[in-house]
Design a protein around this motif. Structure first.
Motif: not given
Lengths: 109, 113
Positions: A86, A97, A99-101, B34, B36, B42-44, B46, B102
């Motif tokens: 990522f 922040y 994130f990309g996929a 933070y 998440y 999938g992606t993260l 926030q 991070l």
């Protein structure tokens, strides 16, 4: 809103070969961070860049803020490099922040 | 050295039940914190961030809330879980000055049934 377009979505590499992952940003970003997520879900820090290029072993990353992209190069791929990679971009002046996929990398013997 | 600890490691909960996830950072004073969320495959995304005790900002609404009762502690909670809350919850911290690298905890896997 801020968008991060990451490519490719999936990649298979034979051991010893290499490739590049890329993230394009739709707005100007202050910095970018690259992570590897392993099979347990742990996120491993690879690079943090506010500009320029960093190298660590078989990995090299570049961040071009003006042209709004970042790349991660992997050379001499090893089986333990498998996982999901990522990028995360940090916008100027806030704590968000994006994130990309992700790129799912499989290294094959 | 800084350490980040999340608890529990995993939870299986019923729809409509309450939830509380915790995160503690040791070895760093006044970090940015933070939460998440990551759906399977999938992606993260926030959810929240906090730059100081007692102050939490929401990034996306998912019927969750967060609190920072102490400098080193960040709590994620809800009174009523939904099926869509299932996933992987990650706590992270960063420094408060210009290099905001991070650092993530090991995460909590939540299954809502």
């Amino acid at each position: 809103g801020d968008q991060v377009e990451q490519s490719p979505s999936a990649l298979s590499l034979h051991e010893g070969t290499g490739s590049a992952l890329r993230c394009n940003f739709t707005t100007t970003m202050r910095a970018v961070q690259w992570f590897q997520q392993n099979s347990r879900g742990s996120l491993i820090n690879l690079f943090y860049l506010a500009s320029g290029t960093k190298e660590n072993g078989r990995l090299k990353s570049t961040f071009n803020s003006k042209e709004s992209y970042s790349t991660l190069h992997i050379r001499d791929a090893q089986l333990e490099d498998s996982g999901t990679y990522f990028c995360a971009a940090i916008n100027t002046g806030n704590y968000k922040y994006v994130f990309g996929a992700g790129t799912r990398l499989k290294v094959i013997a | 050295a800084q350490t980040i600890h999340q608890w529990p490691v995993a939870e299986i909960k019923a729809v409509g039940s309450p939830l509380s996830l915790g995160c503690t950072i040791k070895g760093k004073s006044s970090p940015n914190l933070y939460w998440y969320w990551q759906a399977t495959g999938g992606t993260l995304q926030q959810l929240f961030y906090s730059i100081t005790v007692g102050q939490v900002e929401s990034v996306v609404q998912l019927n969750l809330s967060a609190s920072r009762p102490k400098d080193d502690q960040f709590i994620l909670s809800t009174e009523k879980l939904l099926l869509s809350h299932s996933g992987f919850y990650l706590c992270a911290w960063s420094l408060t000055h210009s290099q905001n690298t991070l650092y993530f905890g090991a995460g909590t896997r939540l299954s809502v049934l």
